[in-house]
Write an enzyme that holds these catalytic residues in place. Structure first.
Site, short mmCIF file in Angstrom:
data_model
loop_
_atom_site.label_atom_id
_atom_site.label_comp_id
_atom_site.label_asym_id
_atom_site.label_seq_id
_atom_site.Cartn_x
_atom_site.Cartn_y
_atom_site.Cartn_z
N ASP A 5 0.87 -1.16 0.00
CA ASP A 5 0.00 0.00 0.00
C ASP A 5 0.92 1.23 0.00
O ASP A 5 2.14 1.10 0.22
CB ASP A 5 -0.84 -0.07 1.28
CG ASP A 5 -1.59 1.20 1.55
OD1 ASP A 5 -2.37 1.61 0.67
OD2 ASP A 5 -1.41 1.79 2.63
N ASP A 7 -0.13 5.20 0.98
CA ASP A 7 -0.35 6.18 2.04
C ASP A 7 -0.34 5.54 3.42
O ASP A 7 -1.08 4.59 3.68
CB ASP A 7 -1.70 6.89 1.84
CG ASP A 7 -1.70 7.80 0.63
OD1 ASP A 7 -0.85 8.71 0.58
OD2 ASP A 7 -2.52 7.59 -0.27
O1 C5P Z 1 -2.44 4.46 -0.53
P1 C5P Z 1 -3.69 4.15 0.24
O2 C5P Z 1 -4.51 3.05 -0.37
O3 C5P Z 1 -3.43 3.98 1.70
O4 C5P Z 1 -4.55 5.52 0.09
C1 C5P Z 1 -5.77 5.72 0.68
C2 C5P Z 1 -5.75 6.52 1.96
O5 C5P Z 1 -5.97 7.89 1.65
C3 C5P Z 1 -6.90 6.10 2.84
O6 C5P Z 1 -6.48 5.28 3.88
C4 C5P Z 1 -7.55 7.40 3.33
O7 C5P Z 1 -7.47 7.57 4.73
C5 C5P Z 1 -6.80 8.50 2.63
N1 C5P Z 1 -7.72 9.44 1.94
C6 C5P Z 1 -7.55 10.79 2.13
N2 C5P Z 1 -8.40 11.68 1.50
C7 C5P Z 1 -9.35 11.22 0.67
C8 C5P Z 1 -9.52 9.84 0.44
C9 C5P Z 1 -8.66 8.98 1.11
O8 C5P Z 1 -6.67 11.21 2.89
N3 C5P Z 1 -10.14 12.09 0.07
MG MG Z 2 -2.76 3.23 3.45
#
Ligand code: C5P
Ligand code: MG
Length: 262
Positions: A5, A7
């Site tokens: 993954d 983030d």
């Molecule tokens: O790379 P990863 O799959 O972890 O990316 C998704 C993350 O981004 C989620 O865990 C979520 O908390 C975060 N997110 C965010 N803002 C958004 C949508 C998702 O910070 N609008």
């Molecule tokens: Mg993540």
């Protein structure tokens, strides 16, 4: 192969007591979006992030809410007519940060010709820029994510393909990862994630026989520890480094080196 993954797994959760931005939050820069949009995106984060990590709710319950969150944020971003040529500057001026030891991790996988599949529900264009600026966008890196679709003048007009959010990585894996030739014939998988949804990232990769899963537990530690320990093989609590994955890679690759020498 390694499937990770992005983030809060390859990037840090916090640094010096401050949250490190996700790829979506890196876009919260005045060059790209206005104040009103920024406020709306932050309100959505405050509403939906607690749901995403709530140990008391089922994935089925969270699923439609995650689609709502991502869809609303992507709509807001599209309305801002974000310019492709400003993304690199926004990343440079952000506080994005990969985990300590990231360079050893990426470089070792490249040296050993091990494919690294980064599977992210974040924004692919921003993710690429983060790893490029950290000099680790090596040829063995493959990415599945939400990519922006720009018009001929370089202005954001949509997001490409099927939406990837935290809890539909299984579908993304089946439709995308299964088609990646470079991932075929590799039965041993090291999987890294920070969400329980990340555990399904290897589902599209057929033939895998051995999978070792590492979960970074960054937030809501007490509430989620039991669930994480039950779900991942290794759980790292409040660990902002790549020390454990690097030690595992060192152990595996040094035994490969020995075999090659022999
Ligand atoms: O790379 P990863 O799959 O972890 O990316 C998704 C993350 O981004 C989620 O865990 C979520 O908390 C975060 N997110 C965010 N803002 C958004 C949508 C998702 O910070 N609008
Ligand atoms: Mg993540």
């Amino acid at each position: 192969m390694v499937i990770s993954d992005f983030d809060m797994t390859l990037t840090r959760f916090a640094h010096n007591g401050k949250r490190v931005p996700t790829t979506h939050n890196i876009l919260d820069h005045r060059l790209l979006i206005d104040e009103d949009c920024s406020k709306k995106i932050r309100e959505l984060l405050n509403t939906y992030y607690p749901i995403e990590i709530d140990a008391g709710r089922t994935v089925e319950d969270k699923l439609p809410l995650m689609v709502e969150w991502w869809t609303q944020v992507h709509e807001l971003l599209i309305q801002q007519r974000i310019r492709k040529d400003l993304l690199a500057q926004a990343v440079k001026e952000s506080s994005a940060m990969l985990r300590e030891g990231y360079k050893v991790f990426f470089d070792r996988l490249t040296e050993q010709q091990v494919p690294l599949l980064i599977f992210s529900a974040g924004v692919g264009d921003v993710l690429e820029e983060v790893i490029r600026q950290n000099n680790v966008f090596h040829p063995n890196v493959h990415i599945i994510s939400n990519y922006m679709d720009f018009d001929q003048t370089g202005v954001l007009r949509a997001f490409q393909g099927q939406l990837n959010h935290t809890f539909n990585k299984r579908e993304g894996a089946l439709s995308h990862a299964s088609g990646l030739r470079v991932l075929q014939g590799r039965p041993n998988v090291l999987l890294l994630g920070d969400s329980l949804g990340d555990l399904t990232m290897a589902d599209g990769v057929s033939e895998h026989q051995n999978i070792l899963t590492i979960g970074f537990l960054n937030d809501q530690m007490d509430e989620r520890k039991e669930l994480y320990v039950k779900s991942f093989d290794v759980v790292l609590v409040k660990d902002e480094t790549m020390e454990v994955p690097n030690a595992i890679l060192k152990y595996i690759t040094s035994s490969t080196d020995n075999k090659l020498d022999a």
